[in-house]
Design an enzyme around this catalytic site. Sequence first.
Site, PDB file in Angstrom:
ATOM      1  N   GLY A  52      35.032  40.403  37.262  1.00  0.00           N
ATOM      2  CA  GLY A  52      36.073  39.389  37.418  1.00  0.00           C
ATOM      3  C   GLY A  52      36.787  39.398  38.757  1.00  0.00           C
ATOM      4  CD  GLU A 107      40.611  44.425  36.989  1.00  0.00           C
ATOM      5  OE1 GLU A 107      39.990  43.479  37.505  1.00  0.00           O
ATOM      6  OE2 GLU A 107      40.498  44.727  35.803  1.00  0.00           O
ATOM      7  CG  ASP A 111      45.871  40.505  28.736  1.00  0.00           C
ATOM      8  OD1 ASP A 111      46.898  39.823  28.657  1.00  0.00           O
ATOM      9  OD2 ASP A 111      44.995  40.500  27.853  1.00  0.00           O
ATOM     10  CG  ASP A 167      34.409  36.529  31.524  1.00  0.00           C
ATOM     11  OD1 ASP A 167      35.313  37.303  31.901  1.00  0.00           O
ATOM     12  OD2 ASP A 167      33.692  36.751  30.529  1.00  0.00           O
ATOM     13  NE  ARG A 173      31.944  36.852  34.950  1.00  0.00           N
ATOM     14  CZ  ARG A 173      32.792  37.736  34.413  1.00  0.00           C
ATOM     15  NH1 ARG A 173      34.006  37.868  34.900  1.00  0.00           N
ATOM     16  NH2 ARG A 173      32.424  38.469  33.394  1.00  0.00           N
TER      17      ARG A 173
END
Length: 190
Positions: A52, A107, A111, A167, A173
């Site tokens: 990601g 990153e 979350d 994603d 993505r």
Amino acid sequence: MPAVSARAQPTDDVAEVLLTADEIAAKVLELGARIAADYQSRDLVLVSVLKGALPFLADLMRATPIPLALDFLEVSSYGEGTETSGVVRILKDLAHPIEGRHVLVVEDILDTGHTLSYVFDHLRAQRPASLRLCVLLDKPARRVIPIEIDYRGFEIPDKFVVGYGLDYAERYRNLPFVGVLKPEVYARSS
Ligand code: IMP
Ligand code: MG
């Protein structure tokens, strides 16, 4: 063969654009300038978590005009839904030792914090000179494990987002912006 424009496009599934490509680009430049100033004359390794963070890393490193190295980790939390399971495992480890080096983890999103807390424990055990965190997106409402963010792009609301690397079931993505999916997309695949 039908014209490409006649086919369903990833953008068709987006209900709302949260961050435009221009807004992201401006923020990345700002973060890169701060990182370059802070790590001047240090042995910097950007450690990115696949997959990601790839677009963010690619843009951020070009906005950071100092010598640096790259390395990658791939981690997985079990499951394909929109919730992290909390169980994290390493799929691909770093290629080079980080002992005594200045590590900045790059990153896409923070979350619950399960993934990054696991990654940080894993990296800290390898005794880097310093270990800091740069995240593009921060969803504080969902945090379970507290994590200190050294460089934060944007704070976002508690919505599942896709694009710019992020994603849903490995899709979206390649969207150049960050957006919220239409609810029927989840309904379709569950
Ligand atoms: P955490 O372990 O709950 O902090 O989640 C981190 C990982 O979950 C991220 O690296 C993403 O792969 C994924 N994730 C969390 N929120 C989202 C989202 O809104 N969209 C897409 N992926 C997400
Ligand atoms: Mg992911």
